[in-house]
Write an enzyme that holds these catalytic residues in place. Structure first.
Site, PDB file in Angstrom:
ATOM      1  N   LYS A   1       0.823  -1.211   0.000  1.00  0.00           N
ATOM      2  CA  LYS A   1       0.000   0.000   0.000  1.00  0.00           C
ATOM      3  C   LYS A   1       0.864   1.272   0.000  1.00  0.00           C
ATOM      4  O   LYS A   1       2.077   1.221   0.268  1.00  0.00           O
ATOM      5  CB  LYS A   1      -0.938  -0.041   1.207  1.00  0.00           C
ATOM      6  CG  LYS A   1      -1.977  -1.187   1.135  1.00  0.00           C
ATOM      7  CD  LYS A   1      -2.919  -1.157   2.331  1.00  0.00           C
ATOM      8  CE  LYS A   1      -3.997  -2.236   2.220  1.00  0.00           C
ATOM      9  NZ  LYS A   1      -4.969  -2.160   3.353  1.00  0.00           N
TER      10      LYS A   1
ATOM     11  N   TYR B   1     -12.217  -1.533  -3.926  1.00  0.00           N
ATOM     12  CA  TYR B   1     -12.753  -1.734  -2.581  1.00  0.00           C
ATOM     13  C   TYR B   1     -14.273  -1.605  -2.531  1.00  0.00           C
ATOM     14  O   TYR B   1     -14.832  -1.319  -1.475  1.00  0.00           O
ATOM     15  CB  TYR B   1     -12.106  -0.747  -1.600  1.00  0.00           C
ATOM     16  CG  TYR B   1     -10.780  -1.228  -1.027  1.00  0.00           C
ATOM     17  CD1 TYR B   1     -10.703  -2.397  -0.259  1.00  0.00           C
ATOM     18  CD2 TYR B   1      -9.602  -0.505  -1.216  1.00  0.00           C
ATOM     19  CE1 TYR B   1      -9.503  -2.830   0.289  1.00  0.00           C
ATOM     20  CE2 TYR B   1      -8.391  -0.941  -0.674  1.00  0.00           C
ATOM     21  CZ  TYR B   1      -8.355  -2.107   0.082  1.00  0.00           C
ATOM     22  OH  TYR B   1      -7.167  -2.542   0.642  1.00  0.00           O
TER      23      TYR B   1
ATOM     24  N   PHE C   1     -15.533   4.010   6.777  1.00  0.00           N
ATOM     25  CA  PHE C   1     -14.153   4.353   6.407  1.00  0.00           C
ATOM     26  C   PHE C   1     -13.900   4.322   4.899  1.00  0.00           C
ATOM     27  O   PHE C   1     -12.769   4.509   4.466  1.00  0.00           O
ATOM     28  CB  PHE C   1     -13.168   3.437   7.141  1.00  0.00           C
ATOM     29  CG  PHE C   1     -13.349   1.956   6.902  1.00  0.00           C
ATOM     30  CD1 PHE C   1     -12.836   1.335   5.762  1.00  0.00           C
ATOM     31  CD2 PHE C   1     -14.032   1.167   7.835  1.00  0.00           C
ATOM     32  CE1 PHE C   1     -13.000  -0.035   5.547  1.00  0.00           C
ATOM     33  CE2 PHE C   1     -14.198  -0.207   7.628  1.00  0.00           C
ATOM     34  CZ  PHE C   1     -13.683  -0.798   6.482  1.00  0.00           C
TER      35      PHE C   1
ATOM     36  N   ARG D   1      -2.133 -14.204   4.360  1.00  0.00           N
ATOM     37  CA  ARG D   1      -2.847 -13.469   5.419  1.00  0.00           C
ATOM     38  C   ARG D   1      -2.175 -13.676   6.781  1.00  0.00           C
ATOM     39  O   ARG D   1      -2.098 -12.751   7.589  1.00  0.00           O
ATOM     40  CB  ARG D   1      -4.337 -13.820   5.428  1.00  0.00           C
ATOM     41  CG  ARG D   1      -5.028 -13.185   4.202  1.00  0.00           C
ATOM     42  CD  ARG D   1      -6.524 -13.252   4.206  1.00  0.00           C
ATOM     43  NE  ARG D   1      -7.194 -12.467   5.231  1.00  0.00           N
ATOM     44  CZ  ARG D   1      -7.654 -11.236   5.070  1.00  0.00           C
ATOM     45  NH1 ARG D   1      -7.476 -10.576   3.926  1.00  0.00           N
ATOM     46  NH2 ARG D   1      -8.308 -10.624   6.034  1.00  0.00           N
TER      47      ARG D   1
ATOM     48  N   THR E   1      -5.711  -7.052  10.644  1.00  0.00           N
ATOM     49  CA  THR E   1      -5.983  -5.762   9.994  1.00  0.00           C
ATOM     50  C   THR E   1      -5.481  -4.600  10.847  1.00  0.00           C
ATOM     51  O   THR E   1      -4.851  -3.664  10.330  1.00  0.00           O
ATOM     52  CB  THR E   1      -7.509  -5.606   9.768  1.00  0.00           C
ATOM     53  OG1 THR E   1      -8.000  -6.768   9.102  1.00  0.00           O
ATOM     54  CG2 THR E   1      -7.815  -4.370   8.943  1.00  0.00           C
TER      55      THR E   1
ATOM     56  N   ARG F   1       2.265  -6.454   9.154  1.00  0.00           N
ATOM     57  CA  ARG F   1       1.548  -5.289   9.701  1.00  0.00           C
ATOM     58  C   ARG F   1       2.106  -4.885  11.065  1.00  0.00           C
ATOM     59  O   ARG F   1       2.237  -3.692  11.353  1.00  0.00           O
ATOM     60  CB  ARG F   1       0.047  -5.586   9.738  1.00  0.00           C
ATOM     61  CG  ARG F   1      -0.583  -5.464   8.337  1.00  0.00           C
ATOM     62  CD  ARG F   1      -1.938  -6.053   8.268  1.00  0.00           C
ATOM     63  NE  ARG F   1      -2.659  -5.693   7.031  1.00  0.00           N
ATOM     64  CZ  ARG F   1      -3.784  -6.265   6.647  1.00  0.00           C
ATOM     65  NH1 ARG F   1      -4.338  -7.201   7.385  1.00  0.00           N
ATOM     66  NH2 ARG F   1      -4.374  -5.882   5.524  1.00  0.00           N
TER      67      ARG F   1
ATOM     68  N   ASN G   1      -2.103   0.283   6.809  1.00  0.00           N
ATOM     69  CA  ASN G   1      -1.564  -0.965   7.357  1.00  0.00           C
ATOM     70  C   ASN G   1      -0.687  -1.724   6.361  1.00  0.00           C
ATOM     71  O   ASN G   1      -0.533  -2.943   6.457  1.00  0.00           O
ATOM     72  CB  ASN G   1      -2.699  -1.828   7.935  1.00  0.00           C
ATOM     73  CG  ASN G   1      -3.725  -2.216   6.893  1.00  0.00           C
ATOM     74  OD1 ASN G   1      -3.604  -1.855   5.725  1.00  0.00           O
ATOM     75  ND2 ASN G   1      -4.746  -2.936   7.306  1.00  0.00           N
TER      76      ASN G   1
ATOM     77  N   HIS H   1      -2.141  -5.475   1.560  1.00  0.00           N
ATOM     78  CA  HIS H   1      -3.438  -6.113   1.330  1.00  0.00           C
ATOM     79  C   HIS H   1      -3.206  -7.527   0.852  1.00  0.00           C
ATOM     80  O   HIS H   1      -2.260  -7.791   0.114  1.00  0.00           O
ATOM     81  CB  HIS H   1      -4.233  -5.363   0.240  1.00  0.00           C
ATOM     82  CG  HIS H   1      -5.348  -6.180  -0.357  1.00  0.00           C
ATOM     83  ND1 HIS H   1      -6.577  -6.276   0.229  1.00  0.00           N
ATOM     84  CD2 HIS H   1      -5.392  -6.981  -1.454  1.00  0.00           C
ATOM     85  CE1 HIS H   1      -7.343  -7.107  -0.500  1.00  0.00           C
ATOM     86  NE2 HIS H   1      -6.641  -7.535  -1.531  1.00  0.00           N
TER      87      HIS H   1
ATOM     88  N   GLU I   1      -9.756 -10.113  -7.904  1.00  0.00           N
ATOM     89  CA  GLU I   1      -8.726  -9.093  -7.692  1.00  0.00           C
ATOM     90  C   GLU I   1      -7.549  -9.257  -8.644  1.00  0.00           C
ATOM     91  O   GLU I   1      -7.002  -8.269  -9.138  1.00  0.00           O
ATOM     92  CB  GLU I   1      -8.253  -9.143  -6.232  1.00  0.00           C
ATOM     93  CG  GLU I   1      -9.336  -8.696  -5.249  1.00  0.00           C
ATOM     94  CD  GLU I   1      -8.911  -8.830  -3.801  1.00  0.00           C
ATOM     95  OE1 GLU I   1      -9.728  -8.499  -2.922  1.00  0.00           O
ATOM     96  OE2 GLU I   1      -7.765  -9.242  -3.533  1.00  0.00           O
TER      97      GLU I   1
END
Ligand code: ATP
Ligand code: MG
Length: 137
Positions: A9, A49, A57, A85, A91, A102, A112, A115, A126
């Site tokens: 990100k 998203y 948010f 993950r 998250t 993270r 964070n 993704h 995706e």
């Protein structure tokens, strides 16, 4: 074998963490099968998203995700989705386990750093959002 979509990100790309995070991904045994840097505009971030469009948010998230370059990659391996993950951590970085991406790199709940797709169906959608067939090696 399974594929998952990873995004480094804007907060992480901006801080020069791209190489470090890619190395961590490869050290975890996940193979890179596609990779590129791009800068989403607001509309593209909103489309990516869309599942969160009713969340409070959403506006902040899509504005952040279009605030600077990102690095998108397709990772491949046995159980790649859950393994990536696990490598990312929770998250919320305050709740992420020691040693996770993270926990190590995130700025806060929104910024964070990474993704990862959350299921086979979302991974397929995706991956197709960012890469065409010829770009997957
Ligand atoms: P990602 O989809 O980015 O891998 P995730 O699946 O762990 O993350 P989601 O619930 O899908 O978490 O949320 C997507 C992203 O939206 C989060 O990674 C984070 O950047 C942001 N986000 C989630 N919850 C909040 C919140 N309460 N406040 C601000 N930003 C949030
Ligand atoms: Mg998610």
């Amino acid at each position: 074998t399974q594929q998952t979509l990873s995004i480094i990100k804007p907060d992480a790309v901006e801080r020069g963490l791209t190489g470090t995070i890619l190395a961590r991904i490869q050290d975890a045994g996940l193979r890179l099968v596609a990779l590129k840097m791009l800068h989403l505009d607001t509309t593209e971030a909103e489309a990516f998203y869309a599942v969160h469009k009713d969340k409070p948010f959403f506006g902040s998230l899509t504005s952040y995700m279009s605030s600077g370059p990102i690095v998108v990659a397709v990772l491949e391996g046995e159980n790649a989705i859950s393994r990536y993950r696990d490598l990312m951590g929770a998250t919320n970085p305050e709740k992420a386990a020691e040693g996770t991406l993270r926990k190590t790199f995130a700025v806060d709940l929104e910024r964070n750093s990474v993704h990862g797709s959350d299921a086979p169906e979302t991974a397929a959608t995706e991956i197709a959002y960012f890469f065409n067939q010829l770009e997957l090696v």
